[in-house]
Design an enzyme around this catalytic site. Structure first.
Site, PDB file in Angstrom:
ATOM      1  N   CYS A 122      52.722  65.391 -21.378  1.00 34.86           N
ATOM      2  CA  CYS A 122      54.041  64.753 -21.236  1.00 34.86           C
ATOM      3  C   CYS A 122      54.581  64.161 -22.534  1.00 34.86           C
ATOM      4  CB  CYS A 122      54.033  63.717 -20.128  1.00 34.86           C
ATOM      5  SG  CYS A 122      52.813  62.430 -20.340  1.00 34.86           S
ATOM      6  N   LYS A 200      45.137  58.971  -9.897  1.00 28.40           N
ATOM      7  CA  LYS A 200      46.266  58.470 -10.685  1.00 28.40           C
ATOM      8  C   LYS A 200      47.514  58.562  -9.825  1.00 28.40           C
ATOM      9  CE  LYS A 200      48.937  59.269 -14.873  1.00 28.40           C
ATOM     10  NZ  LYS A 200      48.997  59.958 -16.156  1.00 28.40           N
ATOM     11  N   ARG A 210      55.950  54.674 -21.113  1.00 23.11           N
ATOM     12  CA  ARG A 210      56.821  55.811 -21.404  1.00 23.11           C
ATOM     13  C   ARG A 210      57.757  55.497 -22.561  1.00 23.11           C
ATOM     14  NH1 ARG A 210      57.528  57.821 -15.108  1.00 23.11           N
ATOM     15  NH2 ARG A 210      55.303  58.235 -14.814  1.00 23.11           N
ATOM     16  N   ARG A 222      57.187  62.351 -11.234  1.00 19.27           N
ATOM     17  CA  ARG A 222      55.881  62.999 -11.294  1.00 19.27           C
ATOM     18  C   ARG A 222      55.200  63.105  -9.921  1.00 19.27           C
ATOM     19  NH1 ARG A 222      56.029  62.961 -16.657  1.00 19.27           N
ATOM     20  NH2 ARG A 222      55.713  61.123 -17.947  1.00 19.27           N
ATOM     21  N   GLU A 238      40.088  63.147  -4.274  1.00 18.01           N
ATOM     22  CA  GLU A 238      40.329  63.471  -5.693  1.00 18.01           C
ATOM     23  C   GLU A 238      39.099  63.128  -6.534  1.00 18.01           C
ATOM     24  OE1 GLU A 238      42.545  64.927  -7.443  1.00 18.01           O
ATOM     25  OE2 GLU A 238      44.531  64.764  -6.529  1.00 18.01           O
ATOM     26  N   LYS A 253      43.951  54.451 -11.348  1.00 20.53           N
ATOM     27  CA  LYS A 253      45.062  54.004 -12.173  1.00 20.53           C
ATOM     28  C   LYS A 253      46.338  53.976 -11.349  1.00 20.53           C
ATOM     29  CE  LYS A 253      47.852  55.612 -15.956  1.00 20.53           C
ATOM     30  NZ  LYS A 253      48.225  56.696 -16.797  1.00 20.53           N
ATOM     31  N   SER A 279      50.522  49.687 -18.502  1.00 21.84           N
ATOM     32  CA  SER A 279      51.548  49.021 -19.298  1.00 21.84           C
ATOM     33  C   SER A 279      52.429  48.065 -18.498  1.00 21.84           C
ATOM     34  CB  SER A 279      52.422  50.085 -19.976  1.00 21.84           C
ATOM     35  OG  SER A 279      52.990  50.953 -19.011  1.00 21.84           O
TER      36      SER A 279
HETATM   37  C1  PBG Z   1      50.118  60.497 -19.441  1.00 18.07           C
HETATM   38  C2  PBG Z   1      49.794  59.063 -19.203  1.00 18.07           C
HETATM   39  C3  PBG Z   1      50.601  58.031 -18.680  1.00 18.07           C
HETATM   40  C4  PBG Z   1      49.852  56.857 -18.785  1.00 18.07           C
HETATM   41  C5  PBG Z   1      48.622  57.202 -19.313  1.00 18.07           C
HETATM   42  N1  PBG Z   1      48.600  58.570 -19.541  1.00 18.07           N
HETATM   43  C6  PBG Z   1      52.005  58.013 -18.220  1.00 18.07           C
HETATM   44  C7  PBG Z   1      52.468  58.771 -17.073  1.00 18.07           C
HETATM   45  O1  PBG Z   1      51.710  59.396 -16.315  1.00 18.07           O
HETATM   46  O2  PBG Z   1      53.685  58.783 -16.924  1.00 18.07           O
HETATM   47  C8  PBG Z   1      50.322  55.483 -18.403  1.00 18.07           C
HETATM   48  C9  PBG Z   1      49.578  54.345 -19.005  1.00 18.07           C
HETATM   49  C10 PBG Z   1      50.263  53.034 -18.909  1.00 18.07           C
HETATM   50  O3  PBG Z   1      51.290  52.861 -18.233  1.00 18.07           O
HETATM   51  O4  PBG Z   1      49.755  52.094 -19.536  1.00 18.07           O
HETATM   52  N2  PBG Z   1      50.333  61.268 -18.338  1.00 18.07           N
END
Ligand code: PBG
Length: 330
Positions: A122, A200, A210, A222, A238, A253, A279
């Site tokens: 991504c 996830k 992002r 997504r 999973e 996550k 984040s």
């Molecule tokens: C990549 C990815 C993401 C995060 C980690 N790897 C973003 C997403 O899936 O949109 C998010 C990590 C965070 O928010 O700290 N796919």
């Protein structure tokens, strides 16, 4: 008056008692620090929605990584921002990919620091999705699972060729753990461990990331590959699949809104469990702390301890270095 026979407060009376009966330990050993690398030199761009975090260029990243190792944090996880984005995320798996150059630089600067790389597309695709976009059976643009696997394999191999100590696929394609495991084994990298972002979720808490990784999807969302926040049994499936396919560490996550998933996974599986305190979860505490509404240090240590208590061995967190320092002071 009858006196309470059982007095829970007896062992709470002073710090020594509390220390002796404490059930959960949080240590710097449990922490992984996420870092963002972009092209250029001398770059240290603050990420507004994640105060204290930066986009680094390879040179400043390597310096910073030395500091991370110096705080006692054992590992970093790297995310790359390329020069150019295209539909197939070519810069993710080029031999001079930004993450590859970052891995080499960190391994030179801090050889003992474990360098994990996030394997996903991504950040590298112009449409911002985690794989190759085609039209699905409903006539809607969607990520093509199997075409994406080919590219993820190339990306993982490029990272490991550059010296990555561990790879962490975060794309949520089916079969990617097995595909990457086979490719690594076939290339003579049987001893390189794989940490799978297994459960996830399609979460609102990735917003600030992002911005940091410049990776928001340009259309749609997504939810055709990341999990529905309402599902718990599916998370266990999973995780089971990823373990079967060869994952050495499995991840849940985000962390806080999914502590039940972590606890259930801890009960059911015996592999090391990781949790990503993402984040957005970090940003809400930072924002409240900036307003004087919450004590950041106390909140951070409480949150990280609760993630440990729920069952995580490892926590990916933007507080890794701060927490390591706070724990050393305590
Ligand atoms: C990549 C990815 C993401 C995060 C980690 N790897 C973003 C997403 O899936 O949109 C998010 C990590 C965070 O928010 O700290 N796919």
């Amino acid at each position: 008056m009858t006196f309470p026979r059982t007095r829970m407060r007896r062992l709470r009376r002073n710090a020594s008692f509390r220390r002796m009966v404490r059930e959960t330990r949080l240590s710097a050993d449990n922490l992984v620090f996420p870092m963002f690398v972009r092209p250029g030199e001398g770059v240290r761009n603050p990420i507004t929605s994640m105060p204290g975090n930066f986009q680094f260029s390879v040179d400043t990243l390597a310096e910073e990584a030395k500091g991370v190792a110096g705080c006692g944090v054992p590992a970093v996880i790297l995310f790359g921002i390329p020069e150019h984005k295209d539909p197939r995320g070519t810069e993710a798996y080029a031999s001079d990919a930004i993450v590859c150059r970052a891995v080499e630089a960190i391994k030179r600067a801090a050889p003992d620091l474990c360098v994990i790389t996030d394997v996903c597309l991504c950040e590298y695709t112009d449409h911002g999705h985690c794989g190759v976009v085609t039209e699905n059976r409903d006539g809607v643009p969607d990520v093509d699972n199997d075409a994406t696997l080919e590219l993820l394999i190339k990306e993982a191999l490029a990272h490991v060729n550059a010296g990555a100590d561990m790879v962490a696929p975060s794309d949520m394609m089916d079969g990617r753990v097995g595909a990457i495991r086979d490719a690594l084994d076939g290339a003579g990298y049987a001893d390189v461990p794989l940490m799978a972002y297994s459960a996830k979720y399609a979460s609102s808490f990735y917003g600030p990331f992002r911005e940091a990784a410049e990776s928001p999807p340009q259309f749609g969302d997504r939810s055709s590959y990341q999990m529905d926040p309402a599902n718990a049994l599916e998370a266990l499936r999973e995780i089971a699949l990823d373990i079967e396919e060869g994952a050495d560490i499995v991840m849940v996550k985000p962390a806080l809104a999914y502590l039940d998933i972590l606890a259930a996974a801890r009960q059911r599986f015996d592999v090391p469990l990781a949790a990503y305190h993402v984040s957005g979860e970090f940003a809400v505490v930072k924002a409240a702390a900036a307003n004087g509404w919450i004590d950041e240090k106390r909140a951070a240590l409480e949150i990280l301890t609760s993630i440990r208590r729920a069952g995580a061995s490892l926590i990916l967190t933007y507080w890794a270095c701060d927490a390591a320092r706070w724990l050393a002071e305590a």
